[in-house]
Write a protein that holds these residues in place. Structure first.
Motif, PDB file in Angstrom:
ATOM      1  N   ALA A 125       0.823  -1.214   0.000  1.00 40.79           N
ATOM      2  CA  ALA A 125       0.000   0.000   0.000  1.00 40.79           C
ATOM      3  C   ALA A 125       0.856   1.263   0.000  1.00 40.79           C
ATOM      4  CB  ALA A 125      -0.943  -0.005   1.205  1.00 40.79           C
ATOM      5  N   GLY A 271     -15.297  -2.615   2.903  1.00 38.70           N
ATOM      6  CA  GLY A 271     -14.204  -2.256   2.016  1.00 38.70           C
ATOM      7  C   GLY A 271     -12.865  -2.757   2.542  1.00 38.70           C
ATOM      8  N   ASN A 274     -12.713  -6.469   1.875  1.00 30.73           N
ATOM      9  CA  ASN A 274     -12.473  -6.770   0.459  1.00 30.73           C
ATOM     10  C   ASN A 274     -11.036  -6.455   0.046  1.00 30.73           C
ATOM     11  OD1 ASN A 274     -15.027  -7.767  -0.157  1.00 30.73           O
ATOM     12  ND2 ASN A 274     -15.856  -5.733  -0.556  1.00 30.73           N
ATOM     13  N   ALA A 275     -10.470  -5.382   0.613  1.00 37.62           N
ATOM     14  CA  ALA A 275      -9.083  -5.032   0.295  1.00 37.62           C
ATOM     15  C   ALA A 275      -8.130  -6.118   0.791  1.00 37.62           C
ATOM     16  CB  ALA A 275      -8.726  -3.682   0.913  1.00 37.62           C
ATOM     17  N   HIS A 278      -8.443  -9.182  -1.383  1.00 35.35           N
ATOM     18  CA  HIS A 278      -7.783  -8.951  -2.665  1.00 35.35           C
ATOM     19  C   HIS A 278      -6.268  -9.067  -2.536  1.00 35.35           C
ATOM     20  CE1 HIS A 278      -6.451  -6.957  -6.329  1.00 35.35           C
ATOM     21  NE2 HIS A 278      -5.841  -6.044  -5.587  1.00 35.35           N
ATOM     22  N   LEU A 279      -5.694  -8.414  -1.538  1.00 35.43           N
ATOM     23  CA  LEU A 279      -4.242  -8.372  -1.409  1.00 35.43           C
ATOM     24  C   LEU A 279      -3.646  -9.724  -1.030  1.00 35.43           C
ATOM     25  CD1 LEU A 279      -3.791  -4.940   0.377  1.00 35.43           C
ATOM     26  CD2 LEU A 279      -2.937  -5.543  -1.876  1.00 35.43           C
ATOM     27  N   LEU A 309      -5.385   0.825   2.870  1.00 39.84           N
ATOM     28  CA  LEU A 309      -5.954  -0.385   2.275  1.00 39.84           C
ATOM     29  C   LEU A 309      -7.221  -0.059   1.485  1.00 39.84           C
ATOM     30  CD1 LEU A 309      -5.364  -2.942   5.162  1.00 39.84           C
ATOM     31  CD2 LEU A 309      -4.094  -2.714   3.023  1.00 39.84           C
ATOM     32  N   TRP A 310      -8.040   0.866   1.992  1.00 45.58           N
ATOM     33  CA  TRP A 310      -9.216   1.307   1.240  1.00 45.58           C
ATOM     34  C   TRP A 310      -8.829   1.808  -0.147  1.00 45.58           C
ATOM     35  CZ3 TRP A 310     -11.889   4.785   5.465  1.00 45.58           C
ATOM     36  CH2 TRP A 310     -12.719   3.967   6.272  1.00 45.58           C
ATOM     37  N   ARG A 311      -7.657   2.451  -0.207  1.00 43.68           N
ATOM     38  CA  ARG A 311      -7.258   3.110  -1.458  1.00 43.68           C
ATOM     39  C   ARG A 311      -7.102   2.129  -2.606  1.00 43.68           C
ATOM     40  NH1 ARG A 311      -7.927   5.830  -4.882  1.00 43.68           N
ATOM     41  NH2 ARG A 311      -6.674   7.514  -5.743  1.00 43.68           N
ATOM     42  N   PHE A 312      -6.885   0.852  -2.319  1.00 44.21           N
ATOM     43  CA  PHE A 312      -6.817  -0.133  -3.388  1.00 44.21           C
ATOM     44  C   PHE A 312      -8.168  -0.307  -4.088  1.00 44.21           C
ATOM     45  CE2 PHE A 312      -2.985  -1.785  -1.153  1.00 44.21           C
ATOM     46  CZ  PHE A 312      -2.124  -1.801  -2.242  1.00 44.21           C
ATOM     47  N   LEU A 313      -9.228   0.017  -3.371  1.00 46.58           N
ATOM     48  CA  LEU A 313     -10.572  -0.162  -3.914  1.00 46.58           C
ATOM     49  C   LEU A 313     -11.185   1.125  -4.410  1.00 46.58           C
ATOM     50  CD1 LEU A 313     -12.075  -2.583  -1.219  1.00 46.58           C
ATOM     51  CD2 LEU A 313     -10.882  -3.165  -3.326  1.00 46.58           C
TER      52      LEU A 313
END
Length: 314
Positions: A125, A271, A274-275, A278-279, A309-313
């Motif tokens: 991140a 979120g 989900n992050a 995903h990671l 981590l939110w920023r990935f989504l």
């Protein structure tokens, strides 16, 4: 309560029609600009040619500002538009403090980055979004309303509800041919009834929650000062959690984005789940127990870890 190192709050210069805000080395105006552009339906600011434009409500005045980067992002320039330059130095200070709070410029991220380098998820991140700040919501009423509006719906529809709310009950100002909106004040909302919010097309319960929060703030029973004086994150969370319509997720969201409490942790956030899924390449979303194990090293940086981590989504 706040164990993060805080940087000097007077790291700026007053040039009357412009303000120069010095930024830490661990800051990227472009990364924050990218974050702010995530929704085309944002109604409280606009972005044009890598500059941000918005109206800042002052006690009995309004300042319309342009926010841009200077000298390869070594400073942020705040320029007052039209005839909205505050004549009183105290009001220019208020604007400078608002922008510094909005971009969270007073927090030293060096310890966070040192910790994140050794964390499997956070290392990815911080490499991807280095210089990103936990972009805040300095106004408590706005933060609470945004938390309530966003409950159990997707982000796109939350922005739609916010726009309806702002354009129905907020204030507007025209400056240099553009219209700028300001978030409604508690005193604008408290006297209303549920039926008055019918045009927003959201649940009756959300309408009741917004009215209830507005009433508490208008009566002085809910303020940033009272929450900060609670003495600990848990006590502040308990104060918020006791308000109808505000559960642990909303409370921690507000403590994270508005009160700047570093250990605020909306652990039930979809979120975030989900992050992590995903990671880590998981087949299913992690359990709360698994998240607690994964976040064991984030102590006093849970809010920043979540934000990154939110920023990935989104």
């Amino acid at each position: 309560m706040d164990q993060q190192q805080r940087l000097p709050k007077d790291s700026w210069e007053d040039h009357i029609h412009t303000l120069k805000l010095f930024v830490p080395k661990e800051f990227s105006f472009q990364e924050n600009l990218n974050y702010l552009q995530r929704s085309p339906n944002e109604c409280l600011f606009t972005i044009r040619n890598d500059s941000i434009y918005r109206a800042i409500p002052l006690e009995d005045d309004v300042a319309v500002i342009e926010v841009s980067a200077e000298n390869h992002e070594q400073a942020i320039l705040v320029r007052f538009l039209g005839n909205t330059t505050p004549t009183e130095p105290s009001k220019r200070t208020e604007v400078a403090n608002y922008v510094r709070d909005w971009f969270d410029l007073n927090t030293d991220l060096v310890p966070f980055y040192s910790m994140a380098e050794t964390d499997p998820m956070l290392s990815q991140a911080v490499q991807s979004f280095y210089g990103l700040r936990n972009m805040g919501i300095p106004d408590l009423f706005e933060a609470l309303c945004w938390g309530i509006l966003g409950q159990q719906i997707n982000l796109a529809y939350a922005y739609t509800l916010k726009r309806r709310f702002v354009e129905a009950f907020g204030r507007r100002i025209e400056c240099e041919g553009e219209v700028y909106w300001m978030f409604p004040r508690p005193e604008d909302i408290a006297p209303l009834r549920v039926e008055d919010l019918g045009g927003l097309r959201m649940t009756v319960k959300k309408c009741e929650y917004l009215l209830g929060v507005a009433g508490l703030m208008t009566d002085g029973k809910l303020t940033k000062e009272l929450l900060l004086e609670a003495g600990s994150l848990k006590k502040a969370e308990k104060q918020l959690d006791g308000i109808r319509g505000i559960g642990p997720w909303t409370a921690n969201y507000v403590l994270m984005r508005c009160l700047r409490m570093p250990a605020a942790f909306p652990i039930d956030d979809v979120g975030l789940h989900n992050a992590i899924k995903h990671l880590l390449g998981l087949e299913a979303k992690p359990t709360k127990k698994e998240i607690l194990e994964l976040s064991a090293g984030w102590t006093n940086w849970e809010s920043y870890a979540t934000f990154y981590l939110w920023r990935f989504l989104y």
